[in-house]
Design a protein around this motif. Structure first.
Motif, PDB file in Angstrom:
ATOM      1  N   PRO A  76       0.814  -1.226   0.000  1.00  0.00           N
ATOM      2  CA  PRO A  76       0.000   0.000   0.000  1.00  0.00           C
ATOM      3  C   PRO A  76       0.846   1.276   0.000  1.00  0.00           C
ATOM      4  O   PRO A  76       0.542   2.228  -0.716  1.00  0.00           O
ATOM      5  CB  PRO A  76      -0.835  -0.120   1.276  1.00  0.00           C
ATOM      6  CG  PRO A  76      -0.948  -1.593   1.502  1.00  0.00           C
ATOM      7  CD  PRO A  76       0.388  -2.147   1.053  1.00  0.00           C
ATOM      8  N   GLU A  77       1.937   1.277   0.771  1.00  0.00           N
ATOM      9  CA  GLU A  77       2.786   2.472   0.801  1.00  0.00           C
ATOM     10  C   GLU A  77       3.552   2.647  -0.501  1.00  0.00           C
ATOM     11  O   GLU A  77       3.680   3.766  -1.010  1.00  0.00           O
ATOM     12  CB  GLU A  77       3.744   2.430   1.988  1.00  0.00           C
ATOM     13  CG  GLU A  77       4.588   3.676   2.125  1.00  0.00           C
ATOM     14  CD  GLU A  77       3.797   4.975   2.288  1.00  0.00           C
ATOM     15  OE1 GLU A  77       4.375   6.045   2.041  1.00  0.00           O
ATOM     16  OE2 GLU A  77       2.602   4.950   2.651  1.00  0.00           O
ATOM     17  N   LEU A  78       4.045   1.568  -1.070  1.00  0.00           N
ATOM     18  CA  LEU A  78       4.726   1.673  -2.370  1.00  0.00           C
ATOM     19  C   LEU A  78       3.768   2.198  -3.439  1.00  0.00           C
ATOM     20  O   LEU A  78       4.122   3.071  -4.225  1.00  0.00           O
ATOM     21  CB  LEU A  78       5.289   0.322  -2.802  1.00  0.00           C
ATOM     22  CG  LEU A  78       6.687  -0.010  -2.317  1.00  0.00           C
ATOM     23  CD1 LEU A  78       7.057  -1.437  -2.681  1.00  0.00           C
ATOM     24  CD2 LEU A  78       7.708   0.956  -2.886  1.00  0.00           C
ATOM     25  N   ARG A  79       2.543   1.660  -3.455  1.00  0.00           N
ATOM     26  CA  ARG A  79       1.538   2.146  -4.422  1.00  0.00           C
ATOM     27  C   ARG A  79       1.264   3.634  -4.224  1.00  0.00           C
ATOM     28  O   ARG A  79       1.150   4.381  -5.184  1.00  0.00           O
ATOM     29  CB  ARG A  79       0.236   1.364  -4.281  1.00  0.00           C
ATOM     30  CG  ARG A  79       0.215   0.100  -5.066  1.00  0.00           C
ATOM     31  CD  ARG A  79      -1.198  -0.502  -5.122  1.00  0.00           C
ATOM     32  NE  ARG A  79      -1.086  -1.925  -5.273  1.00  0.00           N
ATOM     33  CZ  ARG A  79      -1.142  -2.805  -4.282  1.00  0.00           C
ATOM     34  NH1 ARG A  79      -1.360  -2.412  -3.054  1.00  0.00           N
ATOM     35  NH2 ARG A  79      -0.994  -4.079  -4.524  1.00  0.00           N
ATOM     36  N   ARG A  80       1.141   4.055  -2.962  1.00  0.00           N
ATOM     37  CA  ARG A  80       0.870   5.466  -2.676  1.00  0.00           C
ATOM     38  C   ARG A  80       1.997   6.351  -3.207  1.00  0.00           C
ATOM     39  O   ARG A  80       1.751   7.387  -3.833  1.00  0.00           O
ATOM     40  CB  ARG A  80       0.698   5.685  -1.164  1.00  0.00           C
ATOM     41  CG  ARG A  80       0.279   7.119  -0.819  1.00  0.00           C
ATOM     42  CD  ARG A  80       0.386   7.395   0.665  1.00  0.00           C
ATOM     43  NE  ARG A  80       1.770   7.460   1.123  1.00  0.00           N
ATOM     44  CZ  ARG A  80       2.602   8.491   0.905  1.00  0.00           C
ATOM     45  NH1 ARG A  80       2.202   9.537   0.205  1.00  0.00           N
ATOM     46  NH2 ARG A  80       3.839   8.470   1.370  1.00  0.00           N
TER      47      ARG A  80
ATOM     48  N   LEU B  50       7.527 -11.873 -13.449  1.00  0.00           N
ATOM     49  CA  LEU B  50       6.606 -12.477 -12.480  1.00  0.00           C
ATOM     50  C   LEU B  50       5.262 -12.770 -13.136  1.00  0.00           C
ATOM     51  O   LEU B  50       4.793 -12.013 -13.975  1.00  0.00           O
ATOM     52  CB  LEU B  50       6.375 -11.527 -11.296  1.00  0.00           C
ATOM     53  CG  LEU B  50       7.572 -11.226 -10.406  1.00  0.00           C
ATOM     54  CD1 LEU B  50       7.204 -10.171  -9.375  1.00  0.00           C
ATOM     55  CD2 LEU B  50       8.070 -12.493  -9.727  1.00  0.00           C
ATOM     56  N   ASP B  51       4.648 -13.875 -12.732  1.00  0.00           N
ATOM     57  CA  ASP B  51       3.287 -14.141 -13.178  1.00  0.00           C
ATOM     58  C   ASP B  51       2.337 -13.926 -11.998  1.00  0.00           C
ATOM     59  O   ASP B  51       2.765 -13.770 -10.864  1.00  0.00           O
ATOM     60  CB  ASP B  51       3.141 -15.533 -13.789  1.00  0.00           C
ATOM     61  CG  ASP B  51       3.443 -16.650 -12.807  1.00  0.00           C
ATOM     62  OD1 ASP B  51       3.166 -16.507 -11.603  1.00  0.00           O
ATOM     63  OD2 ASP B  51       3.942 -17.697 -13.257  1.00  0.00           O
TER      64      ASP B  51
ATOM     65  N   PRO C 165       2.311  -8.700  -6.645  1.00  0.00           N
ATOM     66  CA  PRO C 165       1.928  -7.292  -6.471  1.00  0.00           C
ATOM     67  C   PRO C 165       3.055  -6.299  -6.791  1.00  0.00           C
ATOM     68  O   PRO C 165       2.788  -5.148  -7.137  1.00  0.00           O
ATOM     69  CB  PRO C 165       1.533  -7.209  -4.993  1.00  0.00           C
ATOM     70  CG  PRO C 165       1.074  -8.580  -4.657  1.00  0.00           C
ATOM     71  CD  PRO C 165       1.983  -9.492  -5.460  1.00  0.00           C
ATOM     72  N   LEU C 166       4.312  -6.747  -6.716  1.00  0.00           N
ATOM     73  CA  LEU C 166       5.422  -5.852  -7.060  1.00  0.00           C
ATOM     74  C   LEU C 166       5.393  -5.459  -8.532  1.00  0.00           C
ATOM     75  O   LEU C 166       5.829  -4.367  -8.898  1.00  0.00           O
ATOM     76  CB  LEU C 166       6.759  -6.513  -6.712  1.00  0.00           C
ATOM     77  CG  LEU C 166       7.045  -6.664  -5.221  1.00  0.00           C
ATOM     78  CD1 LEU C 166       8.252  -7.564  -4.994  1.00  0.00           C
ATOM     79  CD2 LEU C 166       7.266  -5.313  -4.577  1.00  0.00           C
TER      80      LEU C 166
END
Length: 141
Positions: free
Chosen positions: A22-26, A57-58, A65-66
């Motif tokens: 969530p913080e990375l997305r933000r 990644l699959d 999510p990364l």
């Protein structure tokens, strides 16, 4: 481009919970940073390392999510870099290597250049070092 930074985030026991997502997305959505490269490194129980680029990644991978935060893959991390950055990674553990641009700095960089300025130094002091130094400074009234 803005300043580029590389982070190595270790996951003891190779347990990636996704709690940081969530913080990375933000940060990505607010254009504070742009993730321009990334990969996962895993050491087996005998210490042999293998890695997977985020772009490979699959959806079934526990770290999928990364992939959502990767803007584009630049291939900035070499095999030699991976070996050096993960040399101390214990067997059975994994790590994410994130390469990101400090996107927030672009307008400042452009203003510096437009005013005839030249960036003379760009030094990053890790938060742990700052905390250590501040712990030795007496409280001010």
């Amino acid at each position: 481009m803005g300043p580029i930074e590389l982070l190595v985030i270790e996951f003891p026991g190779s347990k990636f919970t996704g709690g940081m997502m969530p913080e990375l997305r933000r940060l990505v959505e607010s254009r504070t940073i742009t993730v321009i490269d990334g990969l996962l490194v895993r050491k087996d129980d005998k210490g042999k390392a293998s890695f997977t680029e985020f772009s490979e990644l699959d959806e079934a991978h526990d770290a999928a999510p990364l992939l959502e935060i990767l803007d584009h893959a630049e291939g900035l991390v070499s095999d030699e870099d991976i070996a050096e950055l993960t040399a101390s990674l214990p067997p059975g553990d994994s790590a994410a290597i994130l390469v990101f641009e400090h996107t927030w700095a672009l307008p400042l960089r452009q203003a510096v250049v437009a005013s005839g300025g030249v960036l003379a130094a760009n030094i990053r002091i890790p938060g742990a070092v700052v905390d250590e130094v501040l712990a030795t400074v007496p409280d001010q009234p």
